[in-house]
Design a protein around this motif. Sequence first.
Motif, short mmCIF file in Angstrom:
data_model
loop_
_atom_site.label_atom_id
_atom_site.label_comp_id
_atom_site.label_asym_id
_atom_site.label_seq_id
_atom_site.Cartn_x
_atom_site.Cartn_y
_atom_site.Cartn_z
N THR A 38 0.82 -1.21 0.00
CA THR A 38 0.00 0.00 0.00
C THR A 38 0.86 1.26 0.00
OG1 THR A 38 -0.21 -0.17 2.42
CG2 THR A 38 -2.00 -1.08 1.09
N GLY A 39 2.01 1.21 0.67
CA GLY A 39 2.92 2.35 0.64
C GLY A 39 3.44 2.62 -0.76
N PHE A 40 3.82 1.56 -1.46
CA PHE A 40 4.30 1.69 -2.83
C PHE A 40 3.21 2.27 -3.74
CE2 PHE A 40 5.00 0.06 -7.14
CZ PHE A 40 6.28 0.50 -7.37
N LEU A 41 1.98 1.77 -3.61
CA LEU A 41 0.87 2.27 -4.41
C LEU A 41 0.56 3.72 -4.09
CD1 LEU A 41 -1.57 -0.79 -4.37
CD2 LEU A 41 -0.32 0.10 -6.34
N ALA A 42 0.71 4.09 -2.83
CA ALA A 42 0.46 5.48 -2.44
C ALA A 42 1.40 6.43 -3.16
CB ALA A 42 0.60 5.64 -0.93
N GLY A 43 2.68 6.05 -3.23
CA GLY A 43 3.65 6.89 -3.92
C GLY A 43 3.49 6.84 -5.43
N SER A 60 4.69 10.47 3.98
CA SER A 60 5.87 9.97 3.28
C SER A 60 5.76 10.17 1.78
CB SER A 60 6.04 8.47 3.60
OG SER A 60 7.16 7.94 2.95
N SER A 61 4.55 9.92 1.25
CA SER A 61 4.33 10.04 -0.19
C SER A 61 4.42 11.49 -0.66
CB SER A 61 2.96 9.46 -0.55
OG SER A 61 2.70 9.60 -1.92
N VAL A 62 3.77 12.41 0.06
CA VAL A 62 3.75 13.80 -0.38
C VAL A 62 5.15 14.42 -0.28
CG1 VAL A 62 3.20 14.86 1.85
CG2 VAL A 62 2.46 15.96 -0.25
N ARG A 63 5.92 13.98 0.69
CA ARG A 63 7.30 14.49 0.80
C ARG A 63 8.11 14.12 -0.43
NH1 ARG A 63 11.93 12.33 4.13
NH2 ARG A 63 13.37 14.06 4.35
N ALA A 64 7.93 12.88 -0.89
CA ALA A 64 8.67 12.43 -2.07
C ALA A 64 8.23 13.18 -3.32
CB ALA A 64 8.47 10.92 -2.25
N HIS A 65 6.91 13.40 -3.49
CA HIS A 65 6.41 14.12 -4.66
C HIS A 65 6.79 15.60 -4.60
CE1 HIS A 65 4.09 11.07 -6.77
NE2 HIS A 65 3.62 10.64 -5.62
N ALA A 66 6.78 16.18 -3.40
CA ALA A 66 7.10 17.60 -3.26
C ALA A 66 8.55 17.87 -3.65
CB ALA A 66 6.84 18.06 -1.83
N LYS A 67 9.44 16.94 -3.36
CA LYS A 67 10.85 17.10 -3.72
C LYS A 67 11.02 17.23 -5.23
CE LYS A 67 13.22 14.82 0.13
NZ LYS A 67 14.05 13.65 0.53
N ARG A 68 10.07 16.64 -5.98
CA ARG A 68 10.13 16.69 -7.44
C ARG A 68 9.25 17.80 -8.01
NH1 ARG A 68 10.88 11.66 -5.58
NH2 ARG A 68 12.41 10.32 -6.64
N ALA A 88 6.85 6.80 -5.45
CA ALA A 88 6.92 8.14 -6.03
C ALA A 88 8.06 8.25 -7.03
CB ALA A 88 7.09 9.18 -4.92
N LYS A 89 9.17 7.61 -6.73
CA LYS A 89 10.32 7.62 -7.64
C LYS A 89 9.96 6.95 -8.97
CE LYS A 89 15.18 6.28 -7.97
NZ LYS A 89 16.31 5.61 -7.28
N VAL A 90 9.27 5.82 -8.89
CA VAL A 90 8.85 5.11 -10.10
C VAL A 90 7.85 5.96 -10.88
CG1 VAL A 90 7.64 3.07 -10.97
CG2 VAL A 90 9.29 2.84 -9.11
N ALA A 91 6.94 6.63 -10.18
CA ALA A 91 5.91 7.45 -10.84
C ALA A 91 6.52 8.54 -11.70
CB ALA A 91 4.98 8.06 -9.80
N HIS A 92 7.66 9.07 -11.28
CA HIS A 92 8.30 10.17 -12.00
C HIS A 92 9.30 9.68 -13.05
CE1 HIS A 92 6.70 13.65 -9.79
NE2 HIS A 92 6.60 12.80 -8.79
N SER A 93 9.37 8.37 -13.22
CA SER A 93 10.31 7.83 -14.20
C SER A 93 9.63 7.13 -15.37
CB SER A 93 11.27 6.84 -13.51
OG SER A 93 10.57 5.73 -13.01
#
Length: 271
Positions: free
Chosen positions: A16-21, A67-75, A237-242
Amino acid sequence: MPIEIILALACLGCCTGFLAGLLGIGGGMVLTPFLTMLLAMASIPDQHIVHVAIATSMGTILFTSLSSVRAHAKRGAVLWNVVWAMAPGILVGGLIGPQISGSLPTFWIALFFACFVYFSAIKMFINTQPKPSRHLPGTAGMFGAGTVIGVISALVGAGGGFISVPFMTWCNVKMHNAVGTSSAFGFPIAFAGTIGYIWKGWGLETLPGWPFTLGYIHVPALLCVAVTSIFFAPLGAKVAHSIDTKPLKRIFACLLFVLASYMLWKALTSI
């Protein structure tokens, strides 16, 4: 709880964490059906299993969304002006949802949700292009949209991405921005929904009570899922942006089809 259930909950948190990101969802719509099965083995009374699963799912989104929004916000994918515009409505809807959940039969809630998600999935899967002139609504419209997202998310224990991502892409928001912004909606949805379910389930003598339950929240399950989910949300989130946005839409649509089918089955078996 038995070690087998603890390990299953930990694995569930990873997924679920992976899907969230990856998809900007809180993971709750994946988490809730599995929690329903696992909590049946954790001495939760049958009449409360679905409510406890939904409530616990809402609680885990508090951790996953941060955790998810922090990763997306960095990008730079989070549109904070959209978040602040919709957050008041989301909070109101998140408080209303648990009260409705305790009043309506499972059949009507599940059937409505299934139909809505099927429609959203079809629109996204065929990749219909929004009109170039379409854009996000004004203040009142954003409050209304946030309220609807908050109510439905709290009803089904989800982070809102299954509604907010299609809504934003329909309004010509880029897919990566829609996913990133949706991840930021998870916290206010989960905060209001968690408070609502604690309040609604407070003092029920048929529940085990503290330290096992806090209202409708199952505390051990919440901790098991939350601890692992926060580590896997940044990876998603990293995968989503790649990857390209079109496959990302198809992935999200396929997930919606699966979730809608489950909710339809849930509605039919509750008759």
